[in-house]
Motif scaffolding. Structure first.
Motif, short mmCIF file in Angstrom:
data_model
loop_
_atom_site.label_atom_id
_atom_site.label_comp_id
_atom_site.label_asym_id
_atom_site.label_seq_id
_atom_site.Cartn_x
_atom_site.Cartn_y
_atom_site.Cartn_z
N ILE A 37 56.01 13.13 65.38
CA ILE A 37 57.22 12.33 65.62
C ILE A 37 57.37 11.38 64.45
CG2 ILE A 37 58.32 10.62 67.13
CD1 ILE A 37 56.51 11.71 69.41
N PRO A 38 58.52 11.42 63.79
CA PRO A 38 58.72 10.51 62.65
C PRO A 38 58.49 9.05 63.05
CG PRO A 38 60.50 12.11 62.79
CD PRO A 38 59.68 12.27 64.03
N GLU A 39 57.90 8.28 62.15
CA GLU A 39 57.58 6.87 62.42
C GLU A 39 58.81 6.10 62.89
OE1 GLU A 39 55.48 3.41 62.96
OE2 GLU A 39 54.67 5.40 62.59
N VAL A 40 59.95 6.39 62.30
CA VAL A 40 61.19 5.69 62.68
C VAL A 40 61.51 5.96 64.14
CG1 VAL A 40 63.68 5.60 62.28
CG2 VAL A 40 62.12 5.69 60.34
N ASP A 41 61.35 7.19 64.59
CA ASP A 41 61.62 7.53 65.99
C ASP A 41 60.61 6.86 66.92
OD1 ASP A 41 63.75 9.10 65.23
OD2 ASP A 41 62.68 11.01 65.46
N ARG A 42 59.33 6.84 66.51
CA ARG A 42 58.31 6.17 67.33
C ARG A 42 58.62 4.69 67.48
NH1 ARG A 42 52.66 7.99 64.98
NH2 ARG A 42 53.93 8.38 63.19
N GLN A 43 59.02 4.07 66.38
CA GLN A 43 59.34 2.63 66.43
C GLN A 43 60.57 2.39 67.31
OE1 GLN A 43 59.66 1.64 62.25
NE2 GLN A 43 57.55 0.90 62.17
N GLU A 44 61.57 3.25 67.20
CA GLU A 44 62.78 3.07 68.03
C GLU A 44 62.45 3.24 69.50
OE1 GLU A 44 67.08 5.11 68.93
OE2 GLU A 44 66.27 5.32 66.91
N ARG A 45 61.65 4.24 69.83
CA ARG A 45 61.26 4.45 71.23
C ARG A 45 60.48 3.25 71.74
NH1 ARG A 45 59.21 10.75 71.37
NH2 ARG A 45 61.16 11.66 70.66
N SER A 46 59.58 2.73 70.92
CA SER A 46 58.78 1.58 71.31
C SER A 46 59.67 0.36 71.52
CB SER A 46 57.73 1.29 70.25
OG SER A 46 57.00 0.14 70.58
N VAL A 50 60.18 -1.68 75.07
CA VAL A 50 59.92 -3.12 75.20
C VAL A 50 61.18 -3.83 75.67
CG1 VAL A 50 59.33 -5.24 73.96
CG2 VAL A 50 58.02 -3.15 73.55
N ALA A 51 62.32 -3.47 75.09
CA ALA A 51 63.59 -4.08 75.51
C ALA A 51 63.88 -3.77 76.98
CB ALA A 51 64.73 -3.58 74.63
N ALA A 52 63.52 -2.57 77.43
CA ALA A 52 63.75 -2.20 78.82
C ALA A 52 62.88 -3.04 79.76
CB ALA A 52 63.47 -0.71 79.02
N TYR A 53 61.61 -3.26 79.40
CA TYR A 53 60.75 -4.11 80.23
C TYR A 53 61.27 -5.54 80.25
CZ TYR A 53 57.16 -0.64 81.19
OH TYR A 53 56.47 0.45 81.66
N ALA A 54 61.77 -6.02 79.12
CA ALA A 54 62.33 -7.37 79.07
C ALA A 54 63.54 -7.48 79.97
CB ALA A 54 62.68 -7.73 77.63
N CYS A 83 57.97 -15.56 79.00
CA CYS A 83 59.00 -16.09 78.10
C CYS A 83 59.14 -15.24 76.84
CB CYS A 83 58.70 -17.54 77.71
SG CYS A 83 58.73 -18.69 79.09
N GLY A 84 58.02 -14.87 76.24
CA GLY A 84 58.03 -14.06 75.03
C GLY A 84 58.59 -12.67 75.27
N LEU A 85 58.21 -12.07 76.39
CA LEU A 85 58.72 -10.74 76.73
C LEU A 85 60.23 -10.78 76.89
CD1 LEU A 85 58.15 -7.76 77.67
CD2 LEU A 85 58.12 -8.69 80.00
N GLU A 86 60.71 -11.70 77.71
CA GLU A 86 62.13 -11.76 78.01
C GLU A 86 62.97 -12.18 76.80
OE1 GLU A 86 62.89 -13.95 81.60
OE2 GLU A 86 61.78 -12.51 82.82
N ALA A 87 62.38 -12.91 75.88
CA ALA A 87 63.10 -13.32 74.67
C ALA A 87 63.02 -12.26 73.57
CB ALA A 87 62.54 -14.65 74.16
N GLY A 88 62.27 -11.19 73.83
CA GLY A 88 62.14 -10.14 72.83
C GLY A 88 61.26 -10.52 71.66
N LYS A 89 60.36 -11.48 71.88
CA LYS A 89 59.49 -11.95 70.80
C LYS A 89 58.16 -11.23 70.74
CE LYS A 89 61.48 -16.55 70.67
NZ LYS A 89 61.27 -17.97 70.84
N ASP A 90 57.91 -10.35 71.70
CA ASP A 90 56.63 -9.65 71.77
C ASP A 90 56.87 -8.16 71.56
OD1 ASP A 90 54.14 -8.64 72.27
OD2 ASP A 90 53.86 -9.69 74.16
N PRO A 91 56.68 -7.64 70.34
CA PRO A 91 56.97 -6.23 70.07
C PRO A 91 55.95 -5.27 70.68
CG PRO A 91 56.02 -7.24 68.13
CD PRO A 91 56.21 -8.35 69.15
N ASN A 92 54.83 -5.81 71.16
CA ASN A 92 53.78 -4.97 71.72
C ASN A 92 53.17 -5.66 72.94
OD1 ASN A 92 52.01 -2.83 71.94
ND2 ASN A 92 50.57 -3.65 70.45
N ASP A 124 72.95 4.02 73.79
CA ASP A 124 73.43 2.81 73.11
C ASP A 124 74.91 2.57 73.35
OD1 ASP A 124 70.93 2.28 72.10
OD2 ASP A 124 71.33 3.15 70.14
N GLU A 125 75.71 3.65 73.36
CA GLU A 125 77.16 3.50 73.53
C GLU A 125 77.49 2.84 74.87
OE1 GLU A 125 75.83 6.91 73.11
OE2 GLU A 125 75.73 6.32 71.01
#
Length: 139
Positions: A37-46, A50-54, A83-92, A124-125
């Motif tokens: 899986i290309p790194e870009v795709d892995r990062q986007e999925r990740s 994370v955004a979905a959990y937030a 707070c960090g999760l919901e603010a999108g400050k925790d990428p992992n 996204d749309e």
């Protein structure tokens, strides 16, 4: 029922191992598949996950009528995590803490993860369309 971090990690490992065996893959084949899986795709999925959990945390907190502090206390996690999760400050984010949040929301981790996965699958749309509609509704 809350389990320890060690028990959680063992359970996740066992579930992943069983799934791998059930589908007939070796560990090397799984690693190859992930690496293919290309790194870009892995990062986007990740990032989407994370955004979905937030988003799910915010949605469920609003449904339950609790503050971030109350959720942290109910879940026995640091308020900084919520707070960090919901603010999108925790990428992992720590998956054990996500498991603890599921308990704070009176959900099984399976249900919590499934609801987050449903959110991450929204194109996204559609997200952008909904965001534009919400902005237009504000006075």
């Amino acid at each position: 029922m809350r389990i320890s971090r060690e028990e959680f990690n063992q359970a996740i490992g066992a579930a992943l191992s069983a799934l791998r065996v059930e589908r007939g893959f070796s560990q090397a084949e799984v690693a190859e598949g992930i690496n293919a899986i290309p790194e870009v795709d892995r990062q986007e999925r990740s990032t989407r996950a994370v955004a979905a959990y937030a988003a799910l945390s915010i949605i469920l907190r609003n449904e339950h009528g609790v503050t971030q502090e109350e959720l942290a206390k109910r879940s026995q996690v640091p308020v900084e995590f919520v707070c960090g999760l919901e603010a999108g400050k925790d990428p992992n984010p720590d998956f054990y803490f996500l498991y603890c949040l599921s308990i704070g929301f009176d959900l099984s981790f399976t249900e919590f993860a499934h609801r987050a996965e449903e959110l991450s699958d929204i194109p996204d749309e559609v997200l952008l369309e909904n965001e534009a509609n919400e902005e237009g509704e504000q006075p």
